[in-house]
Design a protein around this motif. Structure first.
Motif, PDB file in Angstrom:
ATOM      1  N   SER A   7      -5.072 -15.753  49.441  1.00 38.78           N
ATOM      2  CA  SER A   7      -6.410 -15.548  48.912  1.00 38.78           C
ATOM      3  C   SER A   7      -6.656 -16.541  47.787  1.00 38.78           C
ATOM      4  O   SER A   7      -5.725 -16.972  47.104  1.00 38.78           O
ATOM      5  CB  SER A   7      -6.579 -14.123  48.378  1.00 38.78           C
ATOM      6  N   HIS A   8      -7.922 -16.885  47.600  1.00 37.62           N
ATOM      7  CA  HIS A   8      -8.314 -17.798  46.536  1.00 37.62           C
ATOM      8  C   HIS A   8      -9.596 -17.274  45.905  1.00 37.62           C
ATOM      9  O   HIS A   8     -10.557 -16.946  46.605  1.00 37.62           O
ATOM     10  CB  HIS A   8      -8.541 -19.221  47.066  1.00 37.62           C
ATOM     11  N   THR A  10     -12.583 -18.318  43.200  1.00 34.12           N
ATOM     12  CA  THR A  10     -13.191 -19.429  42.470  1.00 34.12           C
ATOM     13  C   THR A  10     -14.301 -18.892  41.585  1.00 34.12           C
ATOM     14  O   THR A  10     -15.168 -18.150  42.053  1.00 34.12           O
ATOM     15  CB  THR A  10     -13.762 -20.479  43.428  1.00 34.12           C
ATOM     16  N   ASP A  31     -12.050 -16.197  48.797  1.00 34.29           N
ATOM     17  CA  ASP A  31     -11.613 -16.580  50.150  1.00 34.29           C
ATOM     18  C   ASP A  31     -10.363 -15.785  50.475  1.00 34.29           C
ATOM     19  O   ASP A  31      -9.363 -15.872  49.739  1.00 34.29           O
ATOM     20  CB  ASP A  31     -11.287 -18.072  50.221  1.00 34.29           C
ATOM     21  N   VAL A 245      -9.771 -21.499  39.276  1.00 33.47           N
ATOM     22  CA  VAL A 245      -9.224 -20.867  40.476  1.00 33.47           C
ATOM     23  C   VAL A 245      -7.955 -20.130  40.065  1.00 33.47           C
ATOM     24  O   VAL A 245      -6.834 -20.655  40.205  1.00 33.47           O
ATOM     25  CB  VAL A 245      -8.931 -21.897  41.574  1.00 33.47           C
ATOM     26  N   ALA A 247      -4.759 -17.848  40.101  1.00 35.50           N
ATOM     27  CA  ALA A 247      -3.855 -17.494  41.191  1.00 35.50           C
ATOM     28  C   ALA A 247      -4.020 -16.031  41.558  1.00 35.50           C
ATOM     29  O   ALA A 247      -4.224 -15.176  40.693  1.00 35.50           O
ATOM     30  CB  ALA A 247      -2.418 -17.780  40.777  1.00 35.50           C
TER      31      ALA A 247
END
Length: 248
Positions: A7-8, A10, A31, A245, A247
């Motif tokens: 997963s990300h 932003t 995401d 972003v 972690a």
């Protein structure tokens, strides 16, 4: 065995009320990429002034959107996203949208669109295994706090609301707990979350990380991270910045 899906997160915007130069109002993009399930899920969480250009710069086409409330610094660019989808060379399916009453009315007042499709207030998002849970939180207008969970992921967002027991339940074990906060004595307003209150909520909820955001334009940006770390000694704390972003 629990399989962790990459997963990300932003940060699209961090400003309260209106965007200052080179920043945007509230906005996040999540995401969640689960190749084993053959899906890519991009979820837009709040889209305030200036958030859509940053979303477009990422080349991201959200599969769903979650808007915490109708204030324009959280939903104005939902209209821009709907226009971009409406006038695209190839129109896709309607965008699943979860939001409190008033958001669609506010967005449609700018321009009616058929691209937005309201969803129930809680449940599994249709684009994949992310579970969405919301709870009403105190604010000046109807407001929903957000909790997103999947194998290996627990993310909570307070939006722009004040403290209440339901917020602690949403933030339980969150990594991160994204808290819309203010620095200047807003603890006197029960409909807005102060930074010290956000840290106390994160501590009680055993959140692993605290990510304060939604700062008033012109505010001293060196203060939030230091104050959050001092108030949240039990976990990691860092202040949100456009383009960050963190972690997951």
């Amino acid at each position: 065995m629990i399989v962790r899906m990459p997963s990300h997160l932003t940060v699209l915007g961090t400003c309260r009320a209106w965007p200052e130069a080179h920043r945007a109002a509230g906005g996040l993009l999540l995401d969640h990429d689960g190749h084993r399930l053959a899906l890519d899920l991009a979820l837009a969480l709040d889209l305030g002034y200036g958030a859509h250009p940053r979303l477009a710069a990422l080349g991201a086409e959200p599969d769903a959107a979650v808007i915490t409330h109708e204030h324009p610094d959280h939903c104005a660019d939902l209209s821009a996203l709907a226009r971009a989808r409406h006038f695209a060379p190839r129109r896709g399916r309607r965008l699943p949208l979860d939001c409190p009453p008033g958001v669609l009315t506010r967005v449609h007042a700018m321009e009616p669109t058929e691209d937005l499709h309201p969803l129930p207030a809680a449940g599994t998002l249709p684009a994949g295994p992310l579970r969405l849970d919301t709870a009403p939180l105190p604010h000046h207008v109807p407001h929903a706090g957000v909790r997103l969970t999947a194998p290996g992921l627990t993310l909570a967002c307070s939006g722009d609301a004040g403290p209440c027991p339901a917020l602690g339940q949403l933030a339980a074990g969150a990594d991160p707990f994204i808290a819309g906060t203010t620095l200047n004595g807003a603890e006197a307003d029960p409909r807005v979350l102060g930074l010290a209150q956000a840290a106390a909520c994160a501590t009680r909820a055993a959140a692993r990380r605290l990510l304060p955001t939604h700062f008033r334009p012109g505010a001293d940006r060196t203060r939030p991270a230091a104050e959050a770390r001092a108030a949240f000694p039990g976990g990691e704390a860092l202040a949100a910045e456009e383009g960050m972003v963190p972690a997951l």
